[in-house]
Design a protein around this motif. Structure first.
Motif, PDB file in Angstrom:
ATOM      1  N   LEU A  51      67.459  46.499  14.524  1.00 51.27           N
ATOM      2  CA  LEU A  51      68.438  47.306  13.787  1.00 51.27           C
ATOM      3  C   LEU A  51      69.637  47.635  14.662  1.00 51.27           C
ATOM      4  N   LEU A  52      69.379  47.929  15.921  1.00 52.62           N
ATOM      5  CA  LEU A  52      70.465  48.227  16.850  1.00 52.62           C
ATOM      6  C   LEU A  52      71.400  47.028  16.994  1.00 52.62           C
ATOM      7  N   ASP A  53      70.848  45.827  17.043  1.00 53.86           N
ATOM      8  CA  ASP A  53      71.672  44.622  17.106  1.00 53.86           C
ATOM      9  C   ASP A  53      72.513  44.443  15.846  1.00 53.86           C
ATOM     10  N   LEU A  54      71.935  44.775  14.694  1.00 54.08           N
ATOM     11  CA  LEU A  54      72.633  44.599  13.416  1.00 54.08           C
ATOM     12  C   LEU A  54      73.744  45.614  13.190  1.00 54.08           C
ATOM     13  N   ASP A  55      73.493  46.877  13.586  1.00 58.00           N
ATOM     14  CA  ASP A  55      74.466  47.934  13.293  1.00 58.00           C
ATOM     15  C   ASP A  55      74.314  49.078  14.299  1.00 58.00           C
ATOM     16  N   PRO A  56      74.910  48.913  15.482  1.00 58.06           N
ATOM     17  CA  PRO A  56      74.761  49.933  16.517  1.00 58.06           C
ATOM     18  C   PRO A  56      75.258  51.319  16.092  1.00 58.06           C
ATOM     19  N   LYS A  57      76.339  51.372  15.339  1.00 60.83           N
ATOM     20  CA  LYS A  57      76.884  52.672  14.903  1.00 60.83           C
ATOM     21  C   LYS A  57      75.879  53.408  14.024  1.00 60.83           C
ATOM     22  N   PHE A  58      75.296  52.716  13.078  1.00 69.30           N
ATOM     23  CA  PHE A  58      74.285  53.318  12.203  1.00 69.30           C
ATOM     24  C   PHE A  58      73.121  53.872  13.016  1.00 69.30           C
ATOM     25  N   VAL A  59      72.615  53.077  13.932  1.00 76.45           N
ATOM     26  CA  VAL A  59      71.458  53.506  14.725  1.00 76.45           C
ATOM     27  C   VAL A  59      71.824  54.693  15.605  1.00 76.45           C
ATOM     28  N   ARG A  60      72.995  54.661  16.237  1.00 80.44           N
ATOM     29  CA  ARG A  60      73.435  55.806  17.059  1.00 80.44           C
ATOM     30  C   ARG A  60      73.471  57.084  16.231  1.00 80.44           C
ATOM     31  N   GLU A  61      74.054  57.004  15.035  1.00 82.61           N
ATOM     32  CA  GLU A  61      74.159  58.193  14.183  1.00 82.61           C
ATOM     33  C   GLU A  61      72.790  58.655  13.701  1.00 82.61           C
ATOM     34  N   LEU A  62      71.917  57.719  13.373  1.00 82.20           N
ATOM     35  CA  LEU A  62      70.569  58.059  12.928  1.00 82.20           C
ATOM     36  C   LEU A  62      69.805  58.783  14.030  1.00 82.20           C
ATOM     37  N   ILE A  63      69.893  58.273  15.247  1.00 81.75           N
ATOM     38  CA  ILE A  63      69.173  58.866  16.368  1.00 81.75           C
ATOM     39  C   ILE A  63      69.785  60.212  16.759  1.00 81.75           C
ATOM     40  N   ALA A  64      71.090  60.336  16.650  1.00 79.10           N
ATOM     41  CA  ALA A  64      71.767  61.570  17.058  1.00 79.10           C
ATOM     42  C   ALA A  64      71.551  62.721  16.081  1.00 79.10           C
ATOM     43  N   HIS A  65      71.248  62.420  14.833  1.00 82.41           N
ATOM     44  CA  HIS A  65      71.094  63.469  13.819  1.00 82.41           C
ATOM     45  C   HIS A  65      69.776  64.208  14.042  1.00 82.41           C
ATOM     46  N   ARG A  66      69.875  65.482  14.327  1.00 82.24           N
ATOM     47  CA  ARG A  66      68.683  66.302  14.587  1.00 82.24           C
ATOM     48  C   ARG A  66      68.784  67.589  13.773  1.00 82.24           C
ATOM     49  N   PRO A  67      68.353  67.544  12.521  1.00 76.32           N
ATOM     50  CA  PRO A  67      68.425  68.748  11.693  1.00 76.32           C
ATOM     51  C   PRO A  67      67.408  69.800  12.132  1.00 76.32           C
ATOM     52  N   GLN A  68      67.699  71.018  11.710  1.00 81.39           N
ATOM     53  CA  GLN A  68      66.786  72.129  11.983  1.00 81.39           C
ATOM     54  C   GLN A  68      65.468  71.899  11.253  1.00 81.39           C
ATOM     55  N   CYS A  69      64.370  72.287  11.900  1.00 81.24           N
ATOM     56  CA  CYS A  69      63.054  72.206  11.265  1.00 81.24           C
ATOM     57  C   CYS A  69      62.359  73.560  11.415  1.00 81.24           C
ATOM     58  N   ASN A  70      61.334  73.763  10.619  1.00 79.86           N
ATOM     59  CA  ASN A  70      60.628  75.039  10.681  1.00 79.86           C
ATOM     60  C   ASN A  70      59.550  75.018  11.768  1.00 79.86           C
ATOM     61  N   ASP A  71      58.900  76.157  11.944  1.00 77.00           N
ATOM     62  CA  ASP A  71      57.869  76.281  12.981  1.00 77.00           C
ATOM     63  C   ASP A  71      56.703  75.334  12.753  1.00 77.00           C
ATOM     64  N   ALA A  72      56.379  75.062  11.487  1.00 74.32           N
ATOM     65  CA  ALA A  72      55.243  74.180  11.199  1.00 74.32           C
ATOM     66  C   ALA A  72      55.497  72.769  11.738  1.00 74.32           C
ATOM     67  N   ILE A  73      56.717  72.281  11.581  1.00 74.97           N
ATOM     68  CA  ILE A  73      57.063  70.963  12.129  1.00 74.97           C
ATOM     69  C   ILE A  73      57.127  71.044  13.646  1.00 74.97           C
ATOM     70  N   ALA A  74      57.748  72.079  14.176  1.00 69.12           N
ATOM     71  CA  ALA A  74      57.860  72.236  15.629  1.00 69.12           C
ATOM     72  C   ALA A  74      56.490  72.335  16.290  1.00 69.12           C
ATOM     73  N   ASP A  75      55.519  72.910  15.586  1.00 66.76           N
ATOM     74  CA  ASP A  75      54.168  73.063  16.123  1.00 66.76           C
ATOM     75  C   ASP A  75      53.253  71.881  15.821  1.00 66.76           C
ATOM     76  N   HIS A  76      53.754  70.890  15.106  1.00 68.43           N
ATOM     77  CA  HIS A  76      52.947  69.717  14.786  1.00 68.43           C
ATOM     78  C   HIS A  76      52.438  69.099  16.086  1.00 68.43           C
ATOM     79  N   PRO A  77      51.209  68.615  16.107  1.00 70.67           N
ATOM     80  CA  PRO A  77      50.651  68.118  17.372  1.00 70.67           C
ATOM     81  C   PRO A  77      51.291  66.844  17.920  1.00 70.67           C
ATOM     82  N   THR A  78      52.023  66.094  17.097  1.00 63.37           N
ATOM     83  CA  THR A  78      52.608  64.857  17.617  1.00 63.37           C
ATOM     84  C   THR A  78      54.106  64.718  17.384  1.00 63.37           C
ATOM     85  N   VAL A  79      54.673  65.384  16.385  1.00 59.78           N
ATOM     86  CA  VAL A  79      56.113  65.274  16.144  1.00 59.78           C
ATOM     87  C   VAL A  79      56.853  65.850  17.348  1.00 59.78           C
ATOM     88  N   GLN A  80      57.862  65.131  17.797  1.00 53.33           N
ATOM     89  CA  GLN A  80      58.663  65.581  18.935  1.00 53.33           C
ATOM     90  C   GLN A  80      59.800  66.455  18.409  1.00 53.33           C
TER      91      GLN A  80
END
Length: 101
Positions: free
Chosen positions: A17-46
């Motif tokens: 995907l990065l080879d196909l559309d670097p701008k799209f991938v950069r924006e996708l990776i950079a987007h970090r919306p707010q999440c609630n405590d349940a997601i933040a406390d998930h045992p594997t989600v970073q």
């Protein structure tokens, strides 16, 4: 949770995907919306704190699905990492293959 065997396939897919559309991938990776405590406390989600709010993003969720590294230098980390260069995202790698700093 152990790291799933599909991790290397996901790394290849993300690099394609990065080879196909670097701008799209950069924006996708950079987007970090707010999440609630349940997601933040998930045992594997970073997720992390920005100011006093928890955030996560696409790679944090993907890594959450794929599991976490159980032992060693990167214990608790997700199995996929981003390598950056002067132009932004250079490629995706297995976290265990990150260069030593």
């Amino acid at each position: 949770m152990s790291v799933r065997p599909e991790t290397s396939d996901m790394i290849d897919f993300l690099n394609d995907l990065l080879d196909l559309d670097p701008k799209f991938v950069r924006e996708l990776i950079a987007h970090r919306p707010q999440c609630n405590d349940a997601i933040a406390d998930h045992p594997t989600v970073q997720a992390g704190l920005v100011g006093n709010k928890f955030v996560s993003g696409f790679l944090g969720v993907v890594n959450g699905f794929l599991g976490t590294i159980e032992t060693g230098k990167y214990a608790g980390w997700g199995p996929i990492a981003v390598v950056y260069d002067d132009n932004g995202i250079a490629h995706f790698v297995a976290t265990s293959q990150l260069p030593s700093s």
